[in-house]
Design a protein around this motif. Sequence first.
Motif, PDB file in Angstrom:
ATOM      1  N   GLU A 227       9.774  24.068  -3.988  1.00  0.00           N
ATOM      2  CA  GLU A 227       9.747  22.803  -3.269  1.00  0.00           C
ATOM      3  C   GLU A 227      10.709  21.780  -3.860  1.00  0.00           C
ATOM      4  N   GLU A 228      10.857  21.751  -5.186  1.00  0.00           N
ATOM      5  CA  GLU A 228      11.674  20.734  -5.849  1.00  0.00           C
ATOM      6  C   GLU A 228      12.975  21.253  -6.433  1.00  0.00           C
ATOM      7  N   TYR A 229      13.073  22.554  -6.683  1.00  0.00           N
ATOM      8  CA  TYR A 229      14.191  23.100  -7.447  1.00  0.00           C
ATOM      9  C   TYR A 229      14.915  24.229  -6.725  1.00  0.00           C
ATOM     10  N   TYR A 230      16.205  24.364  -7.080  1.00  0.00           N
ATOM     11  CA  TYR A 230      16.980  25.560  -6.768  1.00  0.00           C
ATOM     12  C   TYR A 230      17.234  26.268  -8.092  1.00  0.00           C
ATOM     13  N   GLN A 231      17.081  27.573  -8.124  1.00  0.00           N
ATOM     14  CA  GLN A 231      17.500  28.367  -9.266  1.00  0.00           C
ATOM     15  C   GLN A 231      18.828  29.006  -8.876  1.00  0.00           C
ATOM     16  N   ILE A 232      19.879  28.693  -9.642  1.00  0.00           N
ATOM     17  CA  ILE A 232      21.226  29.156  -9.329  1.00  0.00           C
ATOM     18  C   ILE A 232      21.863  29.748 -10.579  1.00  0.00           C
ATOM     19  N   VAL A 233      22.930  30.525 -10.373  1.00  0.00           N
ATOM     20  CA  VAL A 233      23.748  30.968 -11.497  1.00  0.00           C
ATOM     21  C   VAL A 233      24.752  29.845 -11.721  1.00  0.00           C
ATOM     22  N   ASP A 234      24.578  29.091 -12.820  1.00  0.00           N
ATOM     23  CA  ASP A 234      25.401  27.911 -13.070  1.00  0.00           C
ATOM     24  C   ASP A 234      26.675  28.258 -13.851  1.00  0.00           C
ATOM     25  N   ASN A 235      27.376  27.242 -14.360  1.00  0.00           N
ATOM     26  CA  ASN A 235      28.642  27.448 -15.060  1.00  0.00           C
ATOM     27  C   ASN A 235      28.507  28.252 -16.348  1.00  0.00           C
ATOM     28  N   SER A 236      27.308  28.339 -16.903  1.00  0.00           N
ATOM     29  CA  SER A 236      27.095  29.124 -18.120  1.00  0.00           C
ATOM     30  C   SER A 236      27.003  30.617 -17.826  1.00  0.00           C
ATOM     31  N   GLY A 237      26.857  30.973 -16.545  1.00  0.00           N
ATOM     32  CA  GLY A 237      26.707  32.373 -16.171  1.00  0.00           C
ATOM     33  C   GLY A 237      25.266  32.843 -16.167  1.00  0.00           C
ATOM     34  N   LEU A 238      24.351  31.943 -16.493  1.00  0.00           N
ATOM     35  CA  LEU A 238      22.926  32.256 -16.509  1.00  0.00           C
ATOM     36  C   LEU A 238      22.229  31.538 -15.365  1.00  0.00           C
ATOM     37  N   VAL A 239      21.013  31.954 -15.057  1.00  0.00           N
ATOM     38  CA  VAL A 239      20.238  31.307 -13.999  1.00  0.00           C
ATOM     39  C   VAL A 239      19.575  30.062 -14.571  1.00  0.00           C
ATOM     40  N   GLY A 240      19.788  28.930 -13.899  1.00  0.00           N
ATOM     41  CA  GLY A 240      19.173  27.669 -14.301  1.00  0.00           C
ATOM     42  C   GLY A 240      18.523  27.009 -13.110  1.00  0.00           C
ATOM     43  N   GLY A 241      17.515  26.179 -13.368  1.00  0.00           N
ATOM     44  CA  GLY A 241      16.817  25.470 -12.309  1.00  0.00           C
ATOM     45  C   GLY A 241      17.236  24.015 -12.269  1.00  0.00           C
ATOM     46  N   TYR A 242      17.564  23.516 -11.075  1.00  0.00           N
ATOM     47  CA  TYR A 242      18.038  22.148 -10.895  1.00  0.00           C
ATOM     48  C   TYR A 242      17.351  21.500  -9.705  1.00  0.00           C
ATOM     49  N   PHE A 243      17.142  20.177  -9.807  1.00  0.00           N
ATOM     50  CA  PHE A 243      16.557  19.440  -8.690  1.00  0.00           C
ATOM     51  C   PHE A 243      17.423  19.596  -7.454  1.00  0.00           C
ATOM     52  N   LYS A 244      16.808  19.599  -6.289  1.00  0.00           N
ATOM     53  CA  LYS A 244      17.524  19.761  -5.023  1.00  0.00           C
ATOM     54  C   LYS A 244      18.383  18.540  -4.706  1.00  0.00           C
ATOM     55  N   THR A 245      18.157  17.428  -5.348  1.00  0.00           N
ATOM     56  CA  THR A 245      18.902  16.203  -5.037  1.00  0.00           C
ATOM     57  C   THR A 245      20.378  16.291  -5.409  1.00  0.00           C
ATOM     58  N   TYR A 246      20.755  17.240  -6.250  1.00  0.00           N
ATOM     59  CA  TYR A 246      22.157  17.396  -6.648  1.00  0.00           C
ATOM     60  C   TYR A 246      22.981  18.159  -5.615  1.00  0.00           C
ATOM     61  N   PHE A 247      22.354  18.740  -4.604  1.00  0.00           N
ATOM     62  CA  PHE A 247      23.028  19.683  -3.727  1.00  0.00           C
ATOM     63  C   PHE A 247      22.901  19.327  -2.244  1.00  0.00           C
ATOM     64  N   LYS A 248      23.786  19.963  -1.467  1.00  0.00           N
ATOM     65  CA  LYS A 248      23.622  19.995  -0.014  1.00  0.00           C
ATOM     66  C   LYS A 248      23.849  21.453   0.404  1.00  0.00           C
ATOM     67  N   GLU A 249      23.173  21.841   1.480  1.00  0.00           N
ATOM     68  CA  GLU A 249      23.314  23.214   1.956  1.00  0.00           C
ATOM     69  C   GLU A 249      24.630  23.389   2.673  1.00  0.00           C
ATOM     70  N   VAL A 250      25.231  24.566   2.503  1.00  0.00           N
ATOM     71  CA  VAL A 250      26.518  24.865   3.137  1.00  0.00           C
ATOM     72  C   VAL A 250      26.262  25.644   4.405  1.00  0.00           C
TER      73      VAL A 250
END
Length: 67
Positions: A44-67
């Motif tokens: 509900e609050e987070y996206y888990q993505i493969v970030d710049n470190s190459g690992l999976v991290g969880g971030y608030f949805k407010t940083y993103f928009k859907e493509v």
Amino acid sequence: MLHETWKDNTPIKKIEVIHTDAQKFTVADMLTVGKQYDVINETEEYYQIVDNSGLVGGYFKTYFKEV
């Protein structure tokens, strides 16, 4: 455990970073504004993505928009 296989999972969708202005944590090192990332898992609050470190991290949805 679910998180142990996230890196091998097929991405759900793509999202794009719109800002890295975090109030509490520094996210500018792990996210690049304008870059698109694959969503591995979503809550509900987070996206888990493969970030710049190459690992999976969880971030608030407010940083993103859907493509």
